[in-house]
Design an enzyme around this catalytic site. Structure first.
Site, PDB file in Angstrom:
ATOM      1  N   PRO A   1       0.816  -1.219   0.000  1.00 30.17           N
ATOM      2  CA  PRO A   1       0.000   0.000   0.000  1.00 30.17           C
ATOM      3  C   PRO A   1       0.853   1.274   0.000  1.00 30.17           C
ATOM      4  O   PRO A   1       0.503   2.250  -0.655  1.00 30.17           O
ATOM      5  CB  PRO A   1      -0.822  -0.136   1.284  1.00 30.17           C
ATOM      6  CG  PRO A   1      -0.911  -1.616   1.513  1.00 30.17           C
ATOM      7  CD  PRO A   1       0.374  -2.195   1.017  1.00 30.17           C
TER       8      PRO A   1
ATOM      9  N   GLU B   1       4.231  -2.589 -13.783  1.00 28.93           N
ATOM     10  CA  GLU B   1       5.655  -2.764 -14.169  1.00 28.93           C
ATOM     11  C   GLU B   1       6.336  -1.403 -14.347  1.00 28.93           C
ATOM     12  O   GLU B   1       7.198  -1.240 -15.199  1.00 28.93           O
ATOM     13  CB  GLU B   1       5.765  -3.589 -15.456  1.00 28.93           C
ATOM     14  CG  GLU B   1       5.529  -5.069 -15.253  1.00 28.93           C
ATOM     15  CD  GLU B   1       6.786  -5.837 -14.876  1.00 28.93           C
ATOM     16  OE1 GLU B   1       6.711  -6.624 -13.911  1.00 28.93           O
ATOM     17  OE2 GLU B   1       7.834  -5.633 -15.495  1.00 28.93           O
TER      18      GLU B   1
ATOM     19  N   GLN C   1     -13.600   6.142 -31.066  1.00 27.69           N
ATOM     20  CA  GLN C   1     -14.093   7.291 -31.825  1.00 27.69           C
ATOM     21  C   GLN C   1     -14.516   6.873 -33.235  1.00 27.69           C
ATOM     22  O   GLN C   1     -15.549   7.302 -33.740  1.00 27.69           O
ATOM     23  CB  GLN C   1     -12.988   8.368 -31.883  1.00 27.69           C
ATOM     24  CG  GLN C   1     -13.461   9.709 -32.384  1.00 27.69           C
ATOM     25  CD  GLN C   1     -14.505  10.342 -31.449  1.00 27.69           C
ATOM     26  OE1 GLN C   1     -14.592  10.001 -30.277  1.00 27.69           O
ATOM     27  NE2 GLN C   1     -15.319  11.236 -31.989  1.00 27.69           N
TER      28      GLN C   1
ATOM     29  N   GLN D   1     -10.867  11.907 -44.961  1.00 27.08           N
ATOM     30  CA  GLN D   1      -9.481  11.960 -44.494  1.00 27.08           C
ATOM     31  C   GLN D   1      -9.392  11.989 -42.974  1.00 27.08           C
ATOM     32  O   GLN D   1      -8.465  11.455 -42.379  1.00 27.08           O
ATOM     33  CB  GLN D   1      -8.782  13.199 -45.070  1.00 27.08           C
ATOM     34  CG  GLN D   1      -8.301  12.999 -46.492  1.00 27.08           C
ATOM     35  CD  GLN D   1      -7.358  14.100 -46.935  1.00 27.08           C
ATOM     36  OE1 GLN D   1      -7.236  15.129 -46.281  1.00 27.08           O
ATOM     37  NE2 GLN D   1      -6.705  13.898 -48.058  1.00 27.08           N
TER      38      GLN D   1
ATOM     39  N   ARG E   1     -18.668   0.720 -42.626  1.00 24.11           N
ATOM     40  CA  ARG E   1     -19.708   1.641 -42.148  1.00 24.11           C
ATOM     41  C   ARG E   1     -19.868   2.799 -43.149  1.00 24.11           C
ATOM     42  O   ARG E   1     -18.888   3.467 -43.492  1.00 24.11           O
ATOM     43  CB  ARG E   1     -19.303   2.194 -40.782  1.00 24.11           C
ATOM     44  CG  ARG E   1     -20.114   3.364 -40.285  1.00 24.11           C
ATOM     45  CD  ARG E   1     -21.496   2.951 -39.848  1.00 24.11           C
ATOM     46  NE  ARG E   1     -22.246   4.064 -39.253  1.00 24.11           N
ATOM     47  CZ  ARG E   1     -23.541   4.042 -39.049  1.00 24.11           C
ATOM     48  NH1 ARG E   1     -24.263   2.973 -39.395  1.00 24.11           N
ATOM     49  NH2 ARG E   1     -24.158   5.067 -38.499  1.00 24.11           N
TER      50      ARG E   1
ATOM     51  N   SER F   1      16.601  -0.491  -0.403  1.00 25.21           N
ATOM     52  CA  SER F   1      16.259  -1.568  -1.353  1.00 25.21           C
ATOM     53  C   SER F   1      17.372  -2.616  -1.452  1.00 25.21           C
ATOM     54  O   SER F   1      17.141  -3.722  -1.942  1.00 25.21           O
ATOM     55  CB  SER F   1      15.948  -0.977  -2.731  1.00 25.21           C
ATOM     56  OG  SER F   1      17.067  -0.279  -3.206  1.00 25.21           O
TER      57      SER F   1
ATOM     58  N   GLY G   1       4.673   1.562  -3.896  1.00 28.22           N
ATOM     59  CA  GLY G   1       4.341   1.236  -5.285  1.00 28.22           C
ATOM     60  C   GLY G   1       5.543   1.569  -6.140  1.00 28.22           C
ATOM     61  O   GLY G   1       6.476   0.770  -6.266  1.00 28.22           O
ATOM     62  N   SER G   2       5.549   2.794  -6.688  1.00 30.23           N
ATOM     63  CA  SER G   2       6.714   3.224  -7.464  1.00 30.23           C
ATOM     64  C   SER G   2       7.955   3.257  -6.572  1.00 30.23           C
ATOM     65  O   SER G   2       9.067   2.955  -7.014  1.00 30.23           O
ATOM     66  CB  SER G   2       6.476   4.624  -8.039  1.00 30.23           C
ATOM     67  OG  SER G   2       5.312   4.632  -8.837  1.00 30.23           O
TER      68      SER G   2
HETATM   69  C1  LIG Z   1      -3.931  -4.684 -12.267  1.00 30.40           C
HETATM   70  C2  LIG Z   1      -2.624  -4.561 -11.554  1.00 30.40           C
HETATM   71  C3  LIG Z   1      -1.801  -5.661 -11.445  1.00 30.40           C
HETATM   72  C4  LIG Z   1      -0.594  -5.565 -10.746  1.00 30.40           C
HETATM   73  N1  LIG Z   1       0.176  -6.697 -10.568  1.00 30.40           N
HETATM   74  C5  LIG Z   1       1.222  -6.640  -9.704  1.00 30.40           C
HETATM   75  C6  LIG Z   1       1.919  -7.844  -9.316  1.00 30.40           C
HETATM   76  O1  LIG Z   1       1.605  -8.941  -9.782  1.00 30.40           O
HETATM   77  N2  LIG Z   1       2.901  -7.749  -8.389  1.00 30.40           N
HETATM   78  C7  LIG Z   1       3.267  -6.557  -7.836  1.00 30.40           C
HETATM   79  O2  LIG Z   1       4.162  -6.545  -6.999  1.00 30.40           O
HETATM   80  N3  LIG Z   1       2.663  -5.396  -8.202  1.00 30.40           N
HETATM   81  C8  LIG Z   1       1.648  -5.413  -9.104  1.00 30.40           C
HETATM   82  N4  LIG Z   1       0.983  -4.246  -9.454  1.00 30.40           N
HETATM   83  C9  LIG Z   1       1.408  -2.982  -8.839  1.00 30.40           C
HETATM   84  C10 LIG Z   1       1.953  -1.970  -9.826  1.00 30.40           C
HETATM   85  O3  LIG Z   1       3.238  -2.327 -10.241  1.00 30.40           O
HETATM   86  C11 LIG Z   1       1.883  -0.599  -9.133  1.00 30.40           C
HETATM   87  O4  LIG Z   1       0.524  -0.214  -9.123  1.00 30.40           O
HETATM   88  C12 LIG Z   1       2.719   0.444  -9.824  1.00 30.40           C
HETATM   89  O5  LIG Z   1       4.080   0.179  -9.628  1.00 30.40           O
HETATM   90  C13 LIG Z   1       2.427   1.864  -9.320  1.00 30.40           C
HETATM   91  O6  LIG Z   1       2.423   1.931  -7.926  1.00 30.40           O
HETATM   92  P1  LIG Z   1       1.210   2.649  -7.167  1.00 30.40           P
HETATM   93  O7  LIG Z   1      -0.044   2.048  -7.676  1.00 30.40           O
HETATM   94  O8  LIG Z   1       1.446   2.551  -5.703  1.00 30.40           O
HETATM   95  O9  LIG Z   1       1.247   4.149  -7.632  1.00 30.40           O
HETATM   96  P2  LIG Z   1       2.154   5.339  -6.985  1.00 30.40           P
HETATM   97  O10 LIG Z   1       3.565   4.903  -6.901  1.00 30.40           O
HETATM   98  O11 LIG Z   1       1.487   5.813  -5.732  1.00 30.40           O
HETATM   99  O12 LIG Z   1       2.020   6.451  -8.109  1.00 30.40           O
HETATM  100  C14 LIG Z   1       0.866   7.302  -8.224  1.00 30.40           C
HETATM  101  C15 LIG Z   1       1.144   8.302  -9.331  1.00 30.40           C
HETATM  102  O13 LIG Z   1       2.276   9.110  -8.964  1.00 30.40           O
HETATM  103  C16 LIG Z   1       3.258   9.038  -9.985  1.00 30.40           C
HETATM  104  N5  LIG Z   1       4.609   9.096  -9.407  1.00 30.40           N
HETATM  105  C17 LIG Z   1       5.096   8.405  -8.346  1.00 30.40           C
HETATM  106  N6  LIG Z   1       6.387   8.718  -8.133  1.00 30.40           N
HETATM  107  C18 LIG Z   1       6.734   9.623  -9.084  1.00 30.40           C
HETATM  108  C19 LIG Z   1       7.918  10.326  -9.397  1.00 30.40           C
HETATM  109  N7  LIG Z   1       9.043  10.143  -8.707  1.00 30.40           N
HETATM  110  N8  LIG Z   1       7.902  11.176 -10.450  1.00 30.40           N
HETATM  111  C20 LIG Z   1       6.769  11.379 -11.180  1.00 30.40           C
HETATM  112  N9  LIG Z   1       5.618  10.723 -10.929  1.00 30.40           N
HETATM  113  C21 LIG Z   1       5.593   9.861  -9.900  1.00 30.40           C
HETATM  114  C22 LIG Z   1       3.018   7.706 -10.675  1.00 30.40           C
HETATM  115  O14 LIG Z   1       3.563   7.687 -11.976  1.00 30.40           O
HETATM  116  C23 LIG Z   1       1.505   7.645 -10.664  1.00 30.40           C
HETATM  117  O15 LIG Z   1       0.990   8.377 -11.724  1.00 30.40           O
HETATM  118  C24 LIG Z   1      -0.202  -4.323 -10.195  1.00 30.40           C
HETATM  119  C25 LIG Z   1      -1.031  -3.207 -10.331  1.00 30.40           C
HETATM  120  C26 LIG Z   1      -2.233  -3.305 -10.978  1.00 30.40           C
HETATM  121  C27 LIG Z   1      -3.122  -2.093 -11.066  1.00 30.40           C
END
Ligand SMILES: Cc1cc2nc3c(=O)[nH]c(=O)nc-3n(C[C@H](O)[C@H](O)[C@H](O)COP(=O)(O)OP(=O)(O)OC[C@H]3O[C@@H](n4cnc5c(N)ncnc54)[C@H](O)[C@@H]3O)c2cc1C
Length: 417
Positions: free
Chosen positions: A132, A397, A370, A312, A301, A184, A135-136
């Site tokens: 939670p 990813e 569209q 075009q 269509r 990390s 993520g990134s």
């Molecule tokens: C359907 C689905 C399947 C998935 N499957 C897996 C899986 O099998 N295993 C697994 O481990 N994970 C999985 N994920 C997780 C996925 O990899 C993460 O959702 C993703 O890495 C983004 O993390 P977050 O959702 O926490 O977004 P956040 O990291 O909170 O990002 C939110 C927004 O802020 C932006 N942001 C964050 N940091 C920066 C920065 N430094 N600069 C600019 N913009 C930034 C992001 O680009 C995004 O637009 C899955 C996700 C989904 C939705």
């Protein structure tokens, strides 16, 4: 080393046609139903297992294809069929690659077959890294693995989220913190074997797209796994941690190692750069599917007494769509070839391919809606599903923003925040 080629050889063409047939005859007819059901399409996975598409052998054959085109070709065809079902078929591969990349021979031989099961009793696997609050920003991961030396067991606690196949998997690969001081560098990956007490599925997400693919939280409550479940083994981990601690002692984790940042960054980055083109190829498959529907519709269509492609405004959109798809495929193939042949990703070419292909899929599927007008907006036609599905490619990813960050950092050599 294989020369880069833009043409599939005869054997690859045969595999492509075989996959295309499966995608057209088995996946696509089932797509709308499983999208509505929002459930794992077990019967389709079983069909894929019966014909040999859902198997480690098939995946490994494509993965080790020296031209680098095996995986992108396979992904494009399966995702052309349907993204949600295809992800259910290839999702196990993510966990399998985690074991192939970090596991010992024994771990590979023991766990990967259990990830797939067999045609009569198919299983899936999950790769659990995201959390939670991580993520990134993977470094802020909190799931903790502590070694119980007396029992030679690891005790894992934490909550993972967004795990594809999370909770329904036979085998879970879980990334956890083993040394919180090291960021990390203090992470390690563990196998959680089938039926291990303490692992449970949390919330199952109701999603915008790829709804046939199961995505859920995975809760780890005092999960105990044997020492043999640490991927790569304890000795390798201890050596890696010792090196990281040395570096930290020399002035903190941010101090450059003797060999310079370049080598350290390259090792970690090479792994991501190598896996991202596969996601790019999935996006190419979805984009191509939507483009084909739109082209066919535009030619049949009629409005104002002529096919709408005679305008075009419509024809040029289709020209742009096809150009972008072909450009995306070329970027994907280049990066895949580089990965298989150990080329350095000096311009983050893997991230480039994922960024461009995923943004292309989002745009092309919107253009397809569209072109189909009102029909495009309904579930009678597949392009609205394809557009919902395409949105995932710019998120998982590594989001598009993270791809841009990686590309920019690679080009400049600067840490960009
Ligand atoms: C359907 C689905 C399947 C998935 N499957 C897996 C899986 O099998 N295993 C697994 O481990 N994970 C999985 N994920 C997780 C996925 O990899 C993460 O959702 C993703 O890495 C983004 O993390 P977050 O959702 O926490 O977004 P956040 O990291 O909170 O990002 C939110 C927004 O802020 C932006 N942001 C964050 N940091 C920066 C920065 N430094 N600069 C600019 N913009 C930034 C992001 O680009 C995004 O637009 C899955 C996700 C989904 C939705």
């Amino acid at each position: 080393m294989a020369e880069f080629t833009m043409e599939l050889n005869d054997e690859q063409k045969e595999v492509r046609d075989w996959l295309h047939g499966f995608a057209a005859d088995v996946i696509r007819p089932a797509a709308a139903e499983w999208d509505e059901r929002e459930e794992t399409p077990w019967p389709v996975i079983q069909e894929a297992a019966k014909v040999g598409i859902y198997s480690l052998d098939f995946y490994a054959q494509q993965y080790f294809d020296p031209t680098g085109l095996g995986i992108p070709m396979a992904m494009e065809e399966l995702f052309w069929g349907d993204a949600g079902i295809a992800l259910s078929i290839v999702g196990t591969g993510l966990a399998a690659v985690g074991v192939l990349a970090n596991g010992t021979e024994e771990q590979i031989g023991t766990w990967i077959p259990q990830m797939y099961g067999d045609a009569n009793d198919v299983k899936v696997a999950a790769f659990c890294s995201s959390e939670p609050d991580a993520g990134s920003d993977v470094a802020s991961m909190r799931t903790r693995a502590v070694y119980d030396e007396a029992k030679d067991e690891w005790v894992i606690n934490g909550t993972k989220t967004w795990a594809t196949n999370g909770g329904i998997a036979n085998v879970h690969v879980v990334v956890a913190v083993v040394d919180p001081e090291l960021g990390s560098k203090g992470h390690a990956s563990f196998i959680v074997p089938p039926g291990t007490p303490g692992l449970s599925q949390g919330q199952k997400f109701k999603k915008h797209g790829i709804r046939a693919s199961h995505t859920a939280e995975v809760v780890l409550d005092n999960v105990r796994v044997p020492g043999s479940c640490l991927l790569g083994g304890k000795q390798k981990l201890d050596e890696r941690l010792a090196r990281a601690r040395e570096r930290a002692k020399a002035g903190g984790v941010g101090v450059p190692p003797a060999e310079g940042w370049g080598r350290v960054k390259n090792a970690a980055m090479a792994t991501f750069e190598a896996s991202r083109p596969a996601v790019g190829a999935m996006a190419v498959g979805t984009a191509r599917a939507a483009y084909e529907v739109a082209l066919d519709y535009a030619m049949t269509r009629e409005q104002f007494g002529r096919p709408i492609i005679d305008n075009q405004g419509v024809a040029f959109q289709l020209a742009d769509m096809r150009t972008a798809i072909d450009a995306a495929r070329l970027l994907v193939w280049r990066a895949s070839w580089m990965a298989v042949n150990g080329k350095p990703f000096n311009a983050a070419e893997g991230s480039m391919s994922k960024l461009f292909a995923s943004e292309t899929a989002k745009k092309v599927t919107a253009q397809a809606i569209q072109i189909l007008g009102g029909n495009g907006y309904t579930r009678e036609y597949p392009v609205e599903r394809m557009h919902r599905d395409a949105a995932i490619y710019t998120i998982f990813e590594g989001t598009s923003e993270i791809q841009r960050l990686v590309i920019a950092r690679t080009l400049s050599g600067m840490p960009i925040r």
